[in-house]
Structures are given as structure tokens and as C-alpha cells.
Design a protein around this motif. Sequence first.
Motif, PDB file in Angstrom:
ATOM      1  N   ASP A 170      22.623  98.773 -42.909  1.00 39.27           N
ATOM      2  CA  ASP A 170      23.755  97.466 -41.836  1.00 39.27           C
ATOM      3  C   ASP A 170      22.401  96.740 -41.273  1.00 39.27           C
ATOM      4  O   ASP A 170      20.947  97.185 -41.548  1.00 39.27           O
ATOM      5  N   PHE A 217      26.942  97.744 -31.109  1.00 36.38           N
ATOM      6  CA  PHE A 217      26.954  96.926 -32.257  1.00 36.38           C
ATOM      7  C   PHE A 217      26.797  98.577 -33.117  1.00 36.38           C
ATOM      8  O   PHE A 217      26.841  98.082 -34.714  1.00 36.38           O
ATOM      9  N   ILE A 222      25.959  92.598 -37.660  1.00 39.69           N
ATOM     10  CA  ILE A 222      25.847  91.810 -36.777  1.00 39.69           C
ATOM     11  C   ILE A 222      25.207  90.940 -35.667  1.00 39.69           C
ATOM     12  O   ILE A 222      24.210  92.419 -35.573  1.00 39.69           O
ATOM     13  N   CYS A 228      35.510  93.612 -40.304  1.00 42.96           N
ATOM     14  CA  CYS A 228      35.370  92.592 -39.817  1.00 42.96           C
ATOM     15  C   CYS A 228      36.104  91.940 -38.375  1.00 42.96           C
ATOM     16  O   CYS A 228      35.317  92.024 -37.217  1.00 42.96           O
ATOM     17  N   LEU A 276      33.601  93.952 -30.053  1.00 45.18           N
ATOM     18  CA  LEU A 276      31.962  93.484 -29.886  1.00 45.18           C
ATOM     19  C   LEU A 276      32.361  92.777 -28.198  1.00 45.18           C
ATOM     20  O   LEU A 276      31.866  92.475 -27.528  1.00 45.18           O
ATOM     21  N   VAL A 306      27.757  83.414 -32.902  1.00 43.91           N
ATOM     22  CA  VAL A 306      28.090  84.860 -33.275  1.00 43.91           C
ATOM     23  C   VAL A 306      28.367  85.031 -35.184  1.00 43.91           C
ATOM     24  O   VAL A 306      29.117  84.423 -36.009  1.00 43.91           O
ATOM     25  N   VAL A 345      29.605  88.238 -37.832  1.00 44.40           N
ATOM     26  CA  VAL A 345      29.590  89.220 -38.224  1.00 44.40           C
ATOM     27  C   VAL A 345      30.203  89.365 -39.822  1.00 44.40           C
ATOM     28  O   VAL A 345      30.618  89.291 -40.111  1.00 44.40           O
ATOM     29  N   VAL A 392      27.586  96.654 -42.342  1.00 44.71           N
ATOM     30  CA  VAL A 392      27.977  96.110 -41.235  1.00 44.71           C
ATOM     31  C   VAL A 392      26.829  95.221 -41.255  1.00 44.71           C
ATOM     32  O   VAL A 392      25.312  96.019 -41.092  1.00 44.71           O
ATOM     33  N   ALA A 413      35.264  94.409 -35.643  1.00 42.88           N
ATOM     34  CA  ALA A 413      33.914  94.374 -35.081  1.00 42.88           C
ATOM     35  C   ALA A 413      33.918  93.712 -34.406  1.00 42.88           C
ATOM     36  O   ALA A 413      33.250  93.453 -33.073  1.00 42.88           O
ATOM     37  N   ILE A 414      34.812  92.293 -34.645  1.00 37.60           N
ATOM     38  CA  ILE A 414      34.292  90.843 -33.356  1.00 37.60           C
ATOM     39  C   ILE A 414      35.182  91.000 -32.288  1.00 37.60           C
ATOM     40  O   ILE A 414      34.271  90.942 -31.445  1.00 37.60           O
ATOM     41  N   HIS A 465      23.793  87.959 -32.843  1.00 39.26           N
ATOM     42  CA  HIS A 465      24.444  87.207 -32.433  1.00 39.26           C
ATOM     43  C   HIS A 465      23.306  86.325 -31.394  1.00 39.26           C
ATOM     44  O   HIS A 465      22.476  86.876 -31.199  1.00 39.26           O
ATOM     45  N   PHE A 508      21.773  94.325 -37.145  1.00 42.09           N
ATOM     46  CA  PHE A 508      22.299  93.829 -35.887  1.00 42.09           C
ATOM     47  C   PHE A 508      21.407  93.194 -35.261  1.00 42.09           C
ATOM     48  O   PHE A 508      20.107  93.576 -35.630  1.00 42.09           O
TER      49      PHE A 508
END
Length: 162
Positions: free
Chosen positions: A19, A77, A96, A126, A133, A110, A112, A94, A129-130, A98, A21
Motif C-alpha cells: 500500500d 488512510f 491514497i 475504491c 476519506l 486526490v 485513490v 490500496v 475509500a474515497i 492527497h 499513502f
Amino acid sequence: MNLGTTFPLSAPIQPHAGDSFAITFAPLSLEEVYALADDPGNGAVVVMSGMVRNKTDGKPVVALEYQAYEPMALRVFEQIAAEIRKTWPDVNRVVIHHRTGRLQIGEISVLVAVGCPHRSEAFEACRYAIDTLKHQAPIWKKEHWEDGSSSWVSIGACEQNC
């Protein structure tokens, strides 16, 4: 999927090795985020790109400015990714990312991305996630209007289509 639930911040989370972030002032790259979500076990990579648009509620916007409480946002995240894996255990990656700072119309705020063996799970994860978030991450945006005025709002205070 319950987006109204807040995550406990006391329990440590062990991020998944693949992942990624980030909270950054630098422009976001679709190609970089896609590559980070890519995995040989994927049958799909779904990427959601949020961009600065020129109007909000019919009012002309000239720019947005984002601020974040970075340590907590990154923790959120990580928690989003952990929840994704509980619901969709086949998810491989995953991502993410921003952006913060002042962004102009058309710039990406952003990104994702979710990599998974199956497209339906990738799409669902997905979106989760958004949406999560936007409700959970300590990120704020200041809308700069064409008339010279501006106002700060939490991205979680936005309607679903913000």
C-alpha cells in the motif's frame, strides 16, 4: 458500508506492504499511482481522480486551497485500507494520495487506486475509500471565488458530489 463510523485512533495498524499513502504539496501523478496499485495478481486497477472544478453550487471558483493534519490523515488512510481488506480480502493494493496547498482549476487534488483480482471488488473498494476519506480524514479546503471572497470547509462537510 457504514460511513458514519469513526475509526478508533488508539489501536496501531500494520500497513500492508504494497500500500501507499501520501499527503503532498507536489502535483499528483496518475501514472505513479496506477503503477503503485499494479500487481501481478490484479485483474483490475480502479483509479479515482478528484479534480478542482470551476463551479460549486453554480458559483464560479478560481482555485481551491487544501490543508491537512498530516499524521492523522495518513492514519485514517491506513485504517481505510485495513477496513477494505476486511470487506474485500482479495484486494492486493490500496493507494491514497492527497494534495495540499493552492490548486488551480483542473488540477488533481486526490487519487485513490485499488488493485484487485476482480473488477467489481476493485470498484466497490475504491468507492468505499474515497467516500470514507471524505468523511473521516482531517482535510479542509478553502474555496476561492471569482468575486474575491473565500471560505473554508471540511471535505467531510461536503455533499456526496463534492
